[in-house]
Design a protein around this motif. Structure first.
Motif, mmCIF file in Angstrom:
data_model
loop_
_atom_site.group_PDB
_atom_site.id
_atom_site.type_symbol
_atom_site.label_atom_id
_atom_site.label_comp_id
_atom_site.label_asym_id
_atom_site.label_seq_id
_atom_site.Cartn_x
_atom_site.Cartn_y
_atom_site.Cartn_z
ATOM 1 N N VAL A 44 -25.730 47.540 45.902
ATOM 2 C CA VAL A 44 -26.375 47.261 44.622
ATOM 3 C C VAL A 44 -25.407 46.568 43.667
ATOM 4 N N ARG A 45 -24.186 47.080 43.587
ATOM 5 C CA ARG A 45 -23.193 46.466 42.687
ATOM 6 C C ARG A 45 -22.972 44.998 43.035
ATOM 7 N N ILE A 46 -22.852 44.715 44.313
ATOM 8 C CA ILE A 46 -22.589 43.335 44.741
ATOM 9 C C ILE A 46 -23.761 42.430 44.382
ATOM 10 N N LEU A 47 -24.957 42.843 44.748
ATOM 11 C CA LEU A 47 -26.121 41.980 44.540
ATOM 12 C C LEU A 47 -26.476 41.839 43.064
ATOM 13 N N ASN A 48 -26.379 42.915 42.302
ATOM 14 C CA ASN A 48 -26.637 42.815 40.862
ATOM 15 C C ASN A 48 -25.624 41.913 40.174
ATOM 16 N N ALA A 49 -24.361 41.997 40.603
ATOM 17 C CA ALA A 49 -23.315 41.179 39.988
ATOM 18 C C ALA A 49 -23.582 39.691 40.198
ATOM 19 N N TRP A 99 -30.616 32.669 53.162
ATOM 20 C CA TRP A 99 -31.354 33.645 53.982
ATOM 21 C C TRP A 99 -30.556 34.931 54.159
ATOM 22 N N GLN A 100 -29.241 34.832 54.204
ATOM 23 C CA GLN A 100 -28.438 36.049 54.354
ATOM 24 C C GLN A 100 -28.498 36.912 53.100
ATOM 25 N N PHE A 101 -28.362 36.297 51.949
ATOM 26 C CA PHE A 101 -28.419 37.016 50.675
ATOM 27 C C PHE A 101 -29.758 37.749 50.544
ATOM 28 N N ALA A 102 -30.837 37.033 50.837
ATOM 29 C CA ALA A 102 -32.164 37.635 50.715
ATOM 30 C C ALA A 102 -32.333 38.810 51.673
ATOM 31 N N SER A 125 -33.070 52.530 43.468
ATOM 32 C CA SER A 125 -33.403 52.646 42.041
ATOM 33 C C SER A 125 -32.485 51.825 41.144
ATOM 34 N N GLY A 126 -31.262 51.552 41.602
ATOM 35 C CA GLY A 126 -30.329 50.812 40.758
ATOM 36 C C GLY A 126 -30.383 49.315 40.930
ATOM 37 N N PHE A 127 -31.177 48.825 41.862
ATOM 38 C CA PHE A 127 -31.195 47.395 42.173
ATOM 39 C C PHE A 127 -32.138 46.652 41.240
#
Length: 415
Positions: free
Chosen positions: A139-144, A167-170, A180-182
């Motif tokens: 979550v931290r990585i993707l939210n950042a 496609w990898q990110f998705a 819940s944090g994403f």
């Protein structure tokens, strides 16, 4: 044709709503090699998208959970490969950038592919073992990144970045969309506004070059990104765009152009010459991973691209596997147009460069054709065994080629 992997009740409901797999017939005469034809709308999008429904579904996740907990191989060996990877640690610190450059001055795209590998691997650990720290890390990585990245740029290689990392990110996001944090909305906005415009621009304009100028992988990664973004955002039009291009696109990534020549070997196995076979084997094997990801995502949404056009992709994978195992395969002179003027170039022999290179692309293909469909996939099976247990980003060198696949197929696909 039905799936044989286990599903939760939720997934069975989703599958019944989507109906039977929409297996398409052969390509039309208008798709003869070298002939660009107007693509018709595939109309393939499901009435209701399945989640998770990209390269992993609930059945894959639940099977890995049960088998790892029981200490069964090969799943446990695949799990141990995952947990040993430095990217799979919950202490990973993201390094988001506002601008990512691939190609030209100031390249920094290695930052992106390392963070994507970490997000995916931590998301896998959260899904399979349920460890909160790994879910929180993903979550931290993707939210950042969702709150920071605004631009993908560089020379023509920017289209590779938009495709591969799109496609990898998705897919990493799909694995934690229920956390819940994403901030799913922010991440969806980033994918739609930063990645998809480049994906679409490449597939429709090919950087203003001759339609055959770019290798199959350029189309394939952008097709896969469009499909992944479509699933992430429940966008039927984008999904249809990807499926349509796979079946009838004018560029080298569409199936008829990616596999231009078909053969039968002395043992009776169907083989298909891959478009990049005369270039080198590293990019050829990469193509197995890019087309495989596209087909797996479609499969999990109810479309059987794996078997499209009499399993043309399987024939290509058999061809590539056989050659990389050390056996000889037939080769037809391959001629294509380059640059803006379509100046002709030809390859008269298969390339031995990078022959036998290990990439984590084979488990996905083997467990589909051999276990789901009960087909004899002799060469694919041997390649899958030779690279098992599959690792992922960080296990195959530090350059971009080692991060072109998300990997860990032994853990997630063994059946």
């Amino acid at each position: 044709m039905s799936r044989t992997s286990p599903h939760t009740p939720l997934q069975r409901d989703e599958l019944s709503r989507r109906g039977l797999l929409k297996t398409a017939g052969g390509l039309t005469a208008a798709l003869a090699l070298g002939t660009a034809s107007a693509a018709t709308t595939a109309d393939a999008a499901p009435a209701s998208f399945a989640h998770p429904g990209m390269i992993h579904n609930w059945g894959d996740i639940n099977r890995a959970k049960v088998r790892v907990a029981a200490g069964d191989d090969p799943w446990l060996s695949g799990w141990n490969r995952l947990t040993a990877n430095s990217h799979a640690q919950s202490t990973w610190t993201p390094n988001p950038q506002a601008t990512i450059i691939r190609g030209g001055t100031g390249e920094n795209y290695g930052i992106l592919y390392n963070d994507i590998a970490a997000a995916y691997q931590n998301a896998l650990r959260w899904n399979v073992a349920g460890t909160a720290a790994h879910g929180d890390c993903a979550v931290r990585i993707l939210n950042a990144w969702a709150s920071t990245l605004t631009t993908l740029t560089g020379n023509a290689d920017r289209f590779l970045a938009a495709g591969i990392y799109g496609w990898q990110f998705a897919n990493a996001a799909e694995l934690i969309r229920g956390h819940s944090g994403f901030d799913l909305t922010a991440f969806q906005d980033m994918m739609v506004n930063v990645f998809h415009p480049l994906n679409n621009q490449f597939l429709t304009g090919h950087n203003d070059a001759c339609i055959t100028n770019y290798w199959a992988n350029w189309d394939l990664c952008n097709m896969a990104s469009v499909m992944a973004i479509a699933i992430l955002t429940d966008d039927a039009a984008k999904y249809d765009q990807a499926v349509t291009y796979f079946k009838s696109g004018a560029g080298n990534g569409s199936l008829a152009h990616a596999v231009p020549y078909l053969y039968t070997d002395s043992d009776g196995y169907g083989l298909g010459q891959w478009q990049e076979s005369g270039r080198d084997q590293g990019h050829t094997v990469m193509g197995m991973g890019q087309m495989g990801a596209l087909c797996e995502m479609a499969w999990n949404q109810g479309d059987d691209l794996y078997s499209y056009d009499s399993r043309r992709f399987m024939k290509a994978a058999q061809y590539v596997a056989k050659y990389n195992l050390g056996s000889e395969v037939p080769f037809t002179t391959y001629t294509w147009g380059t640059g803006q003027s379509c100046a002709q170039q030809s390859q008269t022999a298969i390339s031995s460069a990078s022959r036998g290179q290990a990439r984590p692309v084979w488990a996905m293909l083997h467990y589909h054709y051999n276990r789901r469909l009960n087909l004899d996939d002799k060469y694919i099976a041997q390649m899958a065994a030779s690279v098992a247990p599959e690792g992922g980003g960080g296990d195959y060198g530090s350059t971009s080629g080692g991060y072109d696949q998300l990997g860990f197929g032994t853990l997630m696909y063994a059946k």
